[in-house]
Structure formats: C-alpha cells, structure tokens
Design a protein around this motif. Sequence first.
Motif, PDB file in Angstrom:
ATOM      1  N   MET A   1     -20.525   1.729  -0.298  1.00 38.02           N
ATOM      2  CA  MET A   1     -20.670   2.403  -1.577  1.00 38.02           C
ATOM      3  C   MET A   1     -19.973   3.757  -1.503  1.00 38.02           C
ATOM      4  O   MET A   1     -20.067   4.435  -0.488  1.00 38.02           O
ATOM      5  N   ILE A   2     -19.277   4.125  -2.541  1.00 37.32           N
ATOM      6  CA  ILE A   2     -18.639   5.436  -2.583  1.00 37.32           C
ATOM      7  C   ILE A   2     -19.469   6.370  -3.454  1.00 37.32           C
ATOM      8  O   ILE A   2     -20.215   5.931  -4.322  1.00 37.32           O
ATOM      9  N   SER A   3     -19.320   7.646  -3.210  1.00 29.46           N
ATOM     10  CA  SER A   3     -20.104   8.647  -3.935  1.00 29.46           C
ATOM     11  C   SER A   3     -19.315   9.220  -5.109  1.00 29.46           C
ATOM     12  O   SER A   3     -18.086   9.059  -5.199  1.00 29.46           O
ATOM     13  N   ALA A   4     -20.010   9.920  -5.970  1.00 27.18           N
ATOM     14  CA  ALA A   4     -19.367  10.582  -7.101  1.00 27.18           C
ATOM     15  C   ALA A   4     -18.341  11.616  -6.621  1.00 27.18           C
ATOM     16  O   ALA A   4     -17.215  11.647  -7.138  1.00 27.18           O
ATOM     17  N   PRO A   5     -18.674  12.466  -5.626  1.00 28.72           N
ATOM     18  CA  PRO A   5     -17.660  13.419  -5.147  1.00 28.72           C
ATOM     19  C   PRO A   5     -16.420  12.724  -4.568  1.00 28.72           C
ATOM     20  O   PRO A   5     -15.297  13.192  -4.772  1.00 28.72           O
ATOM     21  N   GLN A   6     -16.614  11.606  -3.876  1.00 26.69           N
ATOM     22  CA  GLN A   6     -15.462  10.872  -3.353  1.00 26.69           C
ATOM     23  C   GLN A   6     -14.609  10.326  -4.501  1.00 26.69           C
ATOM     24  O   GLN A   6     -13.380  10.318  -4.417  1.00 26.69           O
ATOM     25  N   THR A   7     -15.251   9.883  -5.556  1.00 25.44           N
ATOM     26  CA  THR A   7     -14.525   9.360  -6.711  1.00 25.44           C
ATOM     27  C   THR A   7     -13.691  10.458  -7.356  1.00 25.44           C
ATOM     28  O   THR A   7     -12.509  10.260  -7.648  1.00 25.44           O
TER      29      THR A   7
END
Length: 81
Positions: A1-7
């Motif tokens: 799962m990726i995070s909002a900051p990574q996105t």
Amino acid sequence: MISAPQTRAARGLLNWSQRELASRANVAPRTLALFEQGKRLPYERTVERIRSVFEEAGVAFVEDGGSTGVLLRKGPSQGSV
C-alpha cells in the motif's frame, strides 16, 4: 500500500496534476484529492491502480527501516535521476 505523501511526491516527480493521475488510473478526481489530503482511504484496489500507473511511468516506492519514499527510475523516456 502506498501513502498519501508518497502519492503527492510521485506526482511531483512526474510533474502530473491530480486530474492527470486520476485520468490515467481511472479514479475519480475527488477520491484522489481526499486520499492525498488524508481524509479518505480508498479501496485497496484503487490504491493499487494508482501504484501501477506510477510504476509504469518509472516511479519506485521505497520502504527502508520504517522510512518510506519514492524515486524515479531512469528509463528511455525519462531524464537522469
């Protein structure tokens, strides 16, 4: 799962708007905006579509000892890292 900051960081590396990412990942722009603001966690399949689009564009998601990040892999259509 990726995070909002990574996105947000991945979009920055590619110089993509939220609207462009939403279109490429076939995700509602509002869903993406709320995810990036930390106000909503989309379905896992939605986040995986987002991740796949980024990975196809050369973005790699990094997790190392509790730290997370993104990097842009050098490829035929990308500049240097």
